[in-house]
Design a protein around this motif. Structure first.
Motif: not given
Length: 128
Positions: A50-79
């Motif tokens: 199945x097709x998967x995407x890498x969803x990355x949350x990028x934060x303004x503050x340098x102290x906050x580490x970016x988060x990544x999630x591997x999701x299906x396209x439908x899961x990404x839609x919900x997020x």
């Protein structure tokens, strides 16, 4: 058309670009105020089956580490849907044939426009 209904129509273009192997990237941008979350990026991932995407949350503050999630396209839609309007007002779809910009105006109405493509080819996301 409410922004929720317009986003569903916009998402049909995202799914079509994936099926036709034209999906390059998706970015949520333009926030209300200055929340900690600056952007959300969605990139295609190399995966078996199945097709998967890498969803990355990028934060303004340098102290906050970016988060990544591997999701299906439908899961990404919900997020992504859960972050519409609060805090993001714009979603940019980049494909190899066109760019599509989804916007929510001050009255809560969603619309999208098309433009020339930014990307010439699809590059898969690197998994750290």
């Amino acid at each position: 058309m409410t922004y929720q209904e317009a986003f569903v129509d916009f998402w049909e273009q995202v799914k079509a670009s994936v099926q036709e192997e034209r999906f390059a990237k998706l970015t949520m941008a333009k926030t209300i105020g200055k929340p900690d979350l600056k952007n959300i990026f969605v990139r295609p991932l190399a995966s078996e089956g199945d097709f998967k995407v890498l969803l990355k949350f990028s934060y303004r503050l340098k102290e906050t580490e970016d988060e990544e999630q591997e999701l299906s396209l439908e899961q990404a839609f919900e997020v992504l849907k859960s972050h519409l309007k609060k805090p993001f007002l714009t979603v940019l779809l980049f494909t190899t044939t066109k760019d599509v910009t989804f916007k929510i105006n001050k009255k809560g109405v969603g619309s999208f426009t098309e433009g020339a493509p930014t990307f010439q080819d699809v590059r898969l996301a690197d998994r750290d």
